[in-house]
Structures are given as structure tokens and as C-alpha cells.
Scaffold this motif. Structure first.
Motif, short mmCIF file in Angstrom:
data_model
loop_
_atom_site.label_atom_id
_atom_site.label_comp_id
_atom_site.label_asym_id
_atom_site.label_seq_id
_atom_site.Cartn_x
_atom_site.Cartn_y
_atom_site.Cartn_z
N ASP A 129 0.82 -1.21 0.00
CA ASP A 129 0.00 0.00 0.00
C ASP A 129 0.85 1.26 0.00
N ASP A 130 2.01 1.18 0.66
CA ASP A 130 2.87 2.36 0.74
C ASP A 130 3.82 2.47 -0.45
N GLY A 131 3.64 1.61 -1.43
CA GLY A 131 4.48 1.66 -2.63
C GLY A 131 5.74 0.84 -2.54
N ALA A 132 6.03 0.24 -1.38
CA ALA A 132 7.25 -0.54 -1.23
C ALA A 132 7.14 -1.84 -2.04
N ALA A 133 8.28 -2.28 -2.55
CA ALA A 133 8.30 -3.53 -3.33
C ALA A 133 8.15 -4.73 -2.40
N LEU A 134 7.35 -5.68 -2.83
CA LEU A 134 7.16 -6.93 -2.10
C LEU A 134 7.65 -8.07 -3.01
N PRO A 135 8.85 -8.59 -2.76
CA PRO A 135 9.41 -9.62 -3.66
C PRO A 135 8.77 -10.99 -3.39
N ILE A 136 8.30 -11.63 -4.43
CA ILE A 136 7.69 -12.96 -4.31
C ILE A 136 8.32 -13.87 -5.35
N ALA A 137 8.88 -14.98 -4.90
CA ALA A 137 9.51 -15.96 -5.80
C ALA A 137 8.48 -17.01 -6.20
N LEU A 180 0.52 -14.15 1.11
CA LEU A 180 0.61 -14.70 2.46
C LEU A 180 2.02 -14.57 3.03
N TYR A 181 2.06 -14.46 4.36
CA TYR A 181 3.34 -14.43 5.06
C TYR A 181 3.16 -15.15 6.39
N ASN A 182 4.24 -15.61 6.97
CA ASN A 182 4.19 -16.27 8.27
C ASN A 182 4.11 -15.21 9.37
N PRO A 183 3.17 -15.33 10.29
CA PRO A 183 3.04 -14.30 11.35
C PRO A 183 4.28 -14.19 12.24
N GLN A 184 5.15 -15.22 12.22
CA GLN A 184 6.37 -15.16 13.02
C GLN A 184 7.51 -14.46 12.27
N ASP A 185 7.27 -14.07 11.03
CA ASP A 185 8.31 -13.44 10.20
C ASP A 185 8.30 -11.94 10.46
N ALA A 186 9.31 -11.48 11.18
CA ALA A 186 9.37 -10.06 11.58
C ALA A 186 9.45 -9.13 10.38
N LYS A 232 11.87 -20.12 2.95
CA LYS A 232 11.72 -20.52 1.55
C LYS A 232 11.44 -19.30 0.69
N GLY A 233 12.26 -19.14 -0.34
CA GLY A 233 12.09 -17.98 -1.21
C GLY A 233 12.29 -16.69 -0.46
N THR A 234 11.37 -15.77 -0.63
CA THR A 234 11.47 -14.47 0.06
C THR A 234 10.66 -14.45 1.35
N GLY A 235 9.94 -15.52 1.63
CA GLY A 235 9.06 -15.54 2.80
C GLY A 235 7.66 -15.06 2.50
N LEU A 236 7.45 -14.53 1.29
CA LEU A 236 6.12 -14.14 0.83
C LEU A 236 5.69 -15.10 -0.28
N VAL A 237 4.42 -15.47 -0.30
CA VAL A 237 3.92 -16.32 -1.37
C VAL A 237 2.62 -15.74 -1.92
N MET A 238 2.40 -15.94 -3.21
CA MET A 238 1.12 -15.53 -3.78
C MET A 238 0.20 -16.74 -3.79
N ASP A 254 -2.32 -23.74 -2.61
CA ASP A 254 -3.29 -22.70 -2.96
C ASP A 254 -4.70 -23.12 -2.59
N ILE A 255 -5.01 -24.39 -2.85
CA ILE A 255 -6.36 -24.89 -2.55
C ILE A 255 -6.62 -24.84 -1.05
N GLU A 256 -5.66 -25.31 -0.27
CA GLU A 256 -5.83 -25.32 1.18
C GLU A 256 -5.99 -23.91 1.72
N TRP A 257 -5.20 -22.99 1.21
CA TRP A 257 -5.27 -21.60 1.71
C TRP A 257 -6.57 -20.92 1.30
#
Length: 813
Positions: A203-211, A225-231, A262-268, A277-280
Motif C-alpha cells: 500500500d505504501d508503494g514498497a516492493a514486495l518480492p515474491i519468488a 501470504l506471510y508467516n506471522p512469526q516473520d518479523a 523458503k524464497g522471500t518468505g512471501l507467497v502468492m 493454494d487450494i488449502e489456503w
């Protein structure tokens, strides 16, 4: 008997004899008087020609069937053909150069029926030539009316028991074969792919890298999605991300199953790149639009990639991302993917209305059922347990194909009610039979047939019940048929055929389908791959092998394999089987010349006592091995007896009785003739499961006139396998063999013929040895060709001396 065994002459003659005398048909009187042994024979898939792997595994089953029959069991050995479903469709399409969809449903089904009938006949001819002792009066097809009825009845019963349900659900789908598939039909494959890191925007224009390896699904992205434990990403809670190229805002959601490292910690999360994807989407109740269609193309209205297939769409998206500067990193990687076991293409996920069998809720029951079955070899049960433990999906039994068993139901489009056919209507094809009544739920008239067919495993899992129908149709008995005695199969279908059959048996009757399951390995090509029709790596077609080798030779090769163990195809191994057949025939020629039938009550000759004792021990071990389904071990046991005890020793030692009869009493010679006759019969009985042709050919020449049965394969072991125990004679003959061996060695070392006469044979031994050798001194003198034998207590050097062309020998025993 002819001087040489001619398999090209004998095999057709014996096949006709077996058929004319119904040798392998279980008569009612046999069933009434003997224990039942029933075999859940695997129905081969009608998808082309048989290969050596089929011969390998089906011969293993036949070895057991023949042994059980000769052990006094009433053997029910039916056969089936698995001729519905995707493999058969693909075979017909390839053979005829057509596609099911281009021909139309009715015409294609008719074509499949014609082609499968011809192939079934070819399969039967080949199996008969291989000597399989199947009762061809009891045959089913997985597409015949009886099977369709049973399968549809099973569906209705399990639907009424709430084990089967229908749901609009993302399911595994093969866009190459145009059908959904079950988890059990998947293989894992390592494939090289491109991992691309893409820039989403916060929202603030920052890049969100997703592998991701599947950028083509960007248009269906519904969340990041991201892990809630990922600071790194905790501050993104309750914000949105903008999907690159499509400029759609999707929520950023906390999800504990996302791997931080795994990857950047962000997943689409897309509809649907993979099973996660189905489970989520289910878990977070996310709305979605399916953009991939059944033909493997993206919907025409999807921007940038409309109407493209997956790989071109991926390339298009990557080109667009690069042009907009939205790629931050790319790297090649090995990626584990699910592929369809049939076509070897990657699996997708489509949201379809499907029929499912609830297996996830009953995993513990299937563990328990698997534990009640005896597995051979035992370690194969771990494969079953591992499969049950890792079941993640209910069993999808819907297939979007033509040549299969239809679901016996219609659907009301007004209220979504499922209308089940009446049992009296079965078998039924709802696409050919309209439902002309109002909906029983809402009274609506918009009734449509179910358009899918059943997974072929859904029907193959009912083979014990198919066999039961055949059995009850032919026989009247109070003996229970289920559970069956044995299921033979290969290890690669434990997760499908074995598991699915256990599932159906539990759901229908709460008992195991069979007491024993016997697992064969595969035949490997020279590249150590499983030989299969789909791989196209069969070195020689069975029909061509049978033009070169006797069927018994091929059977002998298959019998040498251990259960559950893959075996490399090596044609040079056939030479060993040929050598055995020549030796067995020649040994029986000797028997024919010298043997005579008479009762053996109490033999007196130590040599005869020894061979009868050895035969008793051999048969006991043979039985123990076969009862554990270790046919390879049973073969090894009789091979040792035949080559070592019988041919190398006994036959060589008794020849002197027939070549020099004046040296022996008439009673001694007659006893030996009787033993020859007796052991010869035992031997062909032992070898009969392995070498059915040559053993029956010998039987016809040597024993048929004195036996009431028209074939060796209708005789029983207990009719001839007498028990003898002569441990003292075993010690005596072992000393005799040691002495003979030493004499032969002395002659061989001196480059003399074994027929060379010896004036005096001096034996250095103790009193006990002299006493025992004295019991067989005539045999020793005859075999050693010694004019006299003397004994001494002196310790002498073993030697052969020559004086004036007269030889003296000294041995130490």
C-alpha cells in the motif's frame, strides 16, 4: 520317449490334452472334498501388447496355483480383463488414429468394445501358450454387463452409507488426458524450472518480492501470504498488495504454514498453482475465479494470456514482467512436481463437480485392515502403511472420459438433488436413458444425466466380488468364499489396487478381501528401468521369445526371482533353463530304460536308503518354501537335489548295477529299479509347477499307463511322497561319496580316464569308517573300477602308482 525333447511338437499336443481333459477346471466334487484356495488374479489392462514383465508376474501366480492344486486344494483360478477407462481409450485412439472427442461418445464406445475383444483373445492365447493353468470358463471383463451392474450397485450402497459424496471441489486434473485423476495415480518427477522473483507493491508503494515458478497464474492471484512469526512482514497485517501487470489489489494475510526460509518468505495464493493454494483458499474463505480450462488453455477473457496453453502463457508473462522491470531475480532449479502416471505430464487443479470416496476419515481402519492381511514379502506392508499415512485427499472417482462405467444417477438443476437409479435398472447409462419423472425432492423437471464415468480403479477394487459372482454361478457350496485366499500383484500398485480393494472390502463388509497378498517385482530393462508398454523398452516381445525358447525355459527364468524384487531381463539366463530341461529328459530316459514300478516298503540297500532319505528332506523343505510363497527357494531346493544328489551321485553310483549286474543280487537290483521309478515320479511332480510341459510329457511316456489321472498336473503330492528316514545310511553314503571323489581326483590329476581300472584300492581309515564302507563296497569297487579293496590303519599319503600299466591307488577317508 524320443531321444530329444521337442518343445515345438510337445507344447501344442499337451495344450490340447489339458483342454480336452479339463485339467485345470475345478470340479464340484473337488470343491466338496478339498479345501478351497481362491486367487484374485490381476486383470491386465487392455492397452496394447503384453510384454515380458506380464509373463514374469503372471507366471509367479501360476507357480503357486499349480503347487496348491497338487497339494490337495480345490483351486479357483479365474481371470479378468481390465478393459475400461483411460488406458484403453488411449490405446484405441492411438491404434485407430482417432480421438474420443472427435468421434463422439457412442461411436467411440462401440469402437473400444470391438478392439478390446480382439486384444483379449490375443492375451488369452499367449497366456495359454505360457502354460498358465487358468480356468478360462471363469472370465470377467471390467466393462461387461455383470461388472457394470456390480460396480453401480457398489456405488449406490456406498452412497447410501455416506461413504461417497459429490462436491464442487478443486481436483487433480490432467489437461493432456482430459480427465481428473486420483492421488494414487500421481508420480513425482524432478524437473528443471525457472524460479522468478517478481515485485508486487505494498500500500505504501514498497516492493514486495515474491519468488514463484508459476507466474502464469498472476491473473488469478487472490492473496499474498506471510508467516506471522516473520518479523520482516509483520507490519503488513491488514494491508493490501497490488498484483503486477494486472493492478489488482489482494489482501496480505498471516498464514503459519508459509515457510519463512523458503524464497522471500512471501507467497502468492492463486487459483490454482498447487495444492497449497487450494488449502489456503479454503482456510481463508477466499473468493476465486478459475482461469485454466479443461483443455489446458487459459480462458479467452484473461488479459495477456487468453487462449494460451500453460508454457506459452508462462513465457508471455515473463516477457511482460521483464519489459516492465518487475523481475528482480531469476535462477534455474530442480523442482519436484506431480505428473500423471499414464502420460507423464504435469498435473493441474480444476474446480469441478466430482464424486469422492471418503478415505481420509477412515485411515485408522485401513491401517487395521492392512495389519490383518499377511504380506509376502513382509516388508511390503511398510509401503502400504506409508501410503495410508500420507493420504491427503479423498479418493476422486470421477473421470471425464467416454469408455467407462457411468454413474447411475441424474441431477436436478432446480434443486441440485441427486436422483439414484433403481437396482432393477442396472446396469444403466443415464446419458442413454432419460429420467422422465419429476424430481422427487422439488418436483422440478429439469433433470440431466451425470456426464462422468467411474475411475477404473473404482471397479478393479471390486475384483474379489467379481470372482465371488463367477464362483457362485458355477458352484454350489456352503463354504465361505470371502475373504479370498490370495491376491498376487506388483509392488507399484500397492497404493492403488491393493489399497482400493481393502477400502471397498471394509466399506461393504468390514472384513479383509484376502488372507494373503503376494507381491512380485518388475522386470528391468538393460537401463535398469521397469519394462512397460508406455516406456517402449521391452527388449523382446513374448511371442518372439516363444518362437526361440520353450515356454518352460521362460518360466524357469521367472521362477528364479525373489518376491518383491526387481529382476533385470537377461536372455543368457535362459540357457540355464535349457540345460536343465536336457538333463531332466536324459535322466528320465535312463529311468525309462532301467526302472520298474513296485512298492517300496523297507529298502535295505544303503544307497537307496540314502536317496529316499534325501528326497524326504527335500520335499519337506520344498513344501515349507512354497507355503510361504517362496517359489524361488523351492526351486533352489529341488535343483540341489536333482543336480547334486540325483544326477551327480545317485545315478552315477547305480549305473554299475545295470552295467555289471552279475556283481549284485537280484533283490538289490530290483530295489534300485523301484527307487528309480519312485524318485523319478517325485521329481517330475516337484518340477511340475515350474516346467509344466516337459514334466507332463515325461509323465505321459513313463507313468500315464499306471496312473488314473490324465495329466501330472491332476496328481497330488501325497499320493507318492512317502516319508523315509535313514540317518545312518546318510553317514555311510557321505563316506562313499568322499572315497569316490578322491579316486576320481587321482585319475583326473593323472590325466586318466575315469574308466581306468585299478588293481588295488587301499583305504586309510578307522574301524568305524571301514565298517560303513564295507556296506557299500560293491558300489565303491564298481564305480572306482577297482579289482580289490584293502583297508589299513596306517596313515598313508594319498597317491596313484603305475607299474607295468597296472594302477594302485591309496586314499584317506
Amino acid at each position: 520317449m524320443e531321444k530329444k525333447y521337442d518343445h515345438q511338437l510337445q507344447e501344442p499336443r499337451l495344450k490340447k490334452l489339458w483342454k480336452d481333459h479339463a485339467v485345470y477346471q475345478m470340479a464340484q466334487k473337488e470343491l466338496d472334498s478339498r479345501p478351497l484356495f481362491s486367487i484374485d488374479t490381476p486383470p491386465p489392462t487392455i492397452s496394447g501388447a503384453l510384454h515380458i514383465g506380464h509373463i514374469f508376474s503372471y507366471t509367479h501366480t501360476d507357480l503357486i496355483a499349480r503347487y496348491k492344486r497338487m497339494s490337495g486344494n480345490a483351486v479357483f483360478y479365474p481371470f479378468g480383463f481390465d478393459d475400461n477407462g483411460l488406458p484403453t481409450e488411449r490405446f484405441v485412439e492411438k491404434k485407430k488414429g482417432v480421438t474420443a472427442f472427435s468421434m463422439g461418445r457412442s461411436a467411440f464406445i462401440e469402437l473400444c468394445l470391438q478392439e478390446t475383444s480382439a486384444v483379449e483373445h490375443t492375451f488369452q492365447e499367449l497366456f495359454e501358450t505360457m502354460g498358465l493353468s487358468i480356468d478360462w470358463n471363469h472370465v470377467y471383463s471390467t466393462i461387461d454387463a455383470q461388472t457394470r451392474t456390480l460396480s453401480q450397485k457398489s456405488f449406490i450402497e456406498l452412497y447410501n452409507k455416506k461413504y461417497i459424496y459429490r462436491k464442487q471441489e478443486p481436483a487433480l486434473y490432467c489437461t493432456t488426458c482430459y480427465t481428473s485423476v486420483a492421488q494414487a495415480e500421481l508420480d513425482d518427477a524432478e524437473k528443471e524450472t525457472l524460479m522468478t522473483t517478481i515485485s508486487f507493491r505494498a500500500d505504501d508503494g514498497a516492493a514486495l518480492p515474491i519468488a514463484t515458478t508459476r507466474p502464469e497464474f498472476l491473473a488469478s492471484c487472490v492473496a499474498v501470504l506471510y508467516n506471522p512469526q516473520d518479523a520482516r512482514y509483520a507490519h503488513l497485517k491488514e494491508t493490501y498488495a497490488t498484483v503486477p501487470l494486472y493492478n489488482v489489489k489482494v489482501p496480505l494475510l498471516a498464514e503459519e504454514t508459509v515457510k519463512i526460509d523458503k524464497g522471500t518468505g512471501l507467497v502468492m495464493c492463486c487459483a490454482f498453482g498447487d495444492s497449497s493454494d487450494i488449502e489456503w483458499i479454503k482456510k481463508h474463505a477466499l473468493p476465486f475465479t478459475q482461469i485454466l480450462q479443461k483443455d489446458g488453455r487459459f480462458s479467452a477473457d484473461v488479459s495477456l494470456i487468453g487462449s494460451l496453453k500453460v508454457k506459452p502463457a508462462r513465457e508471455k508473462i515473463l516477457t511482460e514482467l521483464a519489459a516492465h522491470g518487475l523481475i528482480t531475480e531469476q535462477k534455474q532449479m530442480l523442482h519436484s512436481v506431480n505428473i500423471h502416471e499414464r502420460c507423464k505430464n504435469e498435473i493441474e487443479f480444476l474446480n469441478l463437480a466430482q464424486w469422492f470416496i471418503d478415505i481420509k476419515s477412515h485411515k485408522q481402519d485401513f491401517f487395521d485392515m492392512g495389519g490383518q492381511v499377511s504380506w509376502h514379502p513382509g516388508y511390503m506392508k511398510s509401503r502400504y502403511d506409508n501410503w495410508v499415512e500420507h493420504i491427503n485427499w479423498d479418493w476422486c472417482i470421477s473421470r471425464q472420459r467416454f469408455f467407462g462405467i457411468p454413474f447411475p444417477c441424474w441431477h436436478c438443476t432446480d434443486c441440485a438433488a441427486v436422483i439414484i437409479a433403481e437396482p432393477s435398472q442396472l446396469p444403466i447409462d443415464p446419458q442413454e436413458t432419460a429420467y422422465n419423472k419429476p424430481c422427487p425432492e422439488c418436483g422440478g423437471t429439469q433433470i440431466v444425466p451425470d456426464m462422468d464415468v467411474m475411475d477404473t480403479w473404482n471397479t478393479s477394487s471390486l475384483t474379489p466380488y467379481l470372482c465371488e459372482q463367477l464362483f457362485k454361478k458355477a458352484h454350489s457350496t456352503s463354504k465361505p468364499f470371502l475373504p479370498m485366499s490370495m491376491r498376487p500383484q506388483a509392488h507399484d500398485i500397492i497404493r492403488t489396487w491393493a489399497f482400493d480393494t481393502i477400502v471397498k472390502s471394509w466399506m461393504h463388509n468390514k472384513h479383509i478381501p484376502w488372507r494373503d497378498i503376494v507381491i512380485s517385482g518388475h522386470v528391468l530393462s538393460t537401463e535398469k528401468q521397469k519394462i512397460s508398454k508406455s516406456q517402449g523398452n521391452s527388449p523382446l516381445e513374448p511371442e518372439n521369445l516363444l518362437k526361440v525358447y520353450p515356454a518352460d525355459v521362460i518360466r524357469y527364468w521367472t521362477a528364479g526371482a525373489q518376491l518383491g524384487t526387481d529382476t533385470a531381463f537377461a536372455e543368457n539366463q535362459f540357457k540355464i533353463g535349457q540345460r536343465l530341461m536336457v538333463k531332466l529328459w536324459n535322466a528320465c530316459l535312463f529311468i525309462k530304460e532301467h526302472a520298474q514300478k513296485q512298492q517300496i516298503n523297507q529298502p535295505h540297500d544303503p544307497l537307496n536308503q540314502w536317496i529316499l532319505h534325501k528326497a524326504t528332506i527335500t520335499f519337506t523343505a520344498y513344501q515349507e518354501a512354497f507355503e510361504k510363497y517362496q517359489f524361488h527357494k523351492a526351486l533352489e531346493i529341488i535343483e540341489r537335489f536333482f543336480w547334486n544328489d540325483w544326477c551327480d551321485n545317485y545315478l552315477e553310483l547305480v549305473k554299475d548295477q545295470f552295467f555289471n549286474p552279475d556283481c549284485y543280487t537280484a533283490s538289490q537290483s530290483n530295489e534300485t529299479r523301484a527307487v528309480l521309478h519312485h524318485i523319478g515320479y517325485e521329481l517330475i511332480q516337484w518340477y511340475a509347477p515350474f516346467l509344466p510341459y516337459i514334466t507332463d510329457a515325461i509323465y505321459q511316456d513313463l507313468y500315464r499307463t499306471e496312473q488314473e489321472k490324465p495329466s501330472i498336473h491332476q496328481t497330488q503330492y501325497n499320493s507318492e511322497q512317502q516319508q523315509f528316514s535313514f540317518p545312518d545310511s546318510v553317514n555311510t553314503i557321505e563316506l562313499l561319496l568322499k572315497a569316490v571323489s578322491q579316486v576320481r581326483k587321482l585319475k583326473t590329476d593323472a590325466t586318466l580316464s575315469l574308466k581306468t581300472d585299478i588293481e588295488t584300492l587301499t583305504i586309510s581309515c578307522d574301524n568305524g569308517t571301514q565298517e560303513q564302507l564295507g556296506l557299500v563296497e560293491k558300489i565303491l569297487a564298481g564305480v572306482a573300477r577297482s579289482k580289490s579293496i584293502v583297508y589299513t590303519r596306517e596313515t598313508l599319503e594319498q597317491k596313484l602308482t603305475n607299474m607295468d600299466d597296472k594302477y594302485d591307488a591309496v586314499i584317506v577317508v
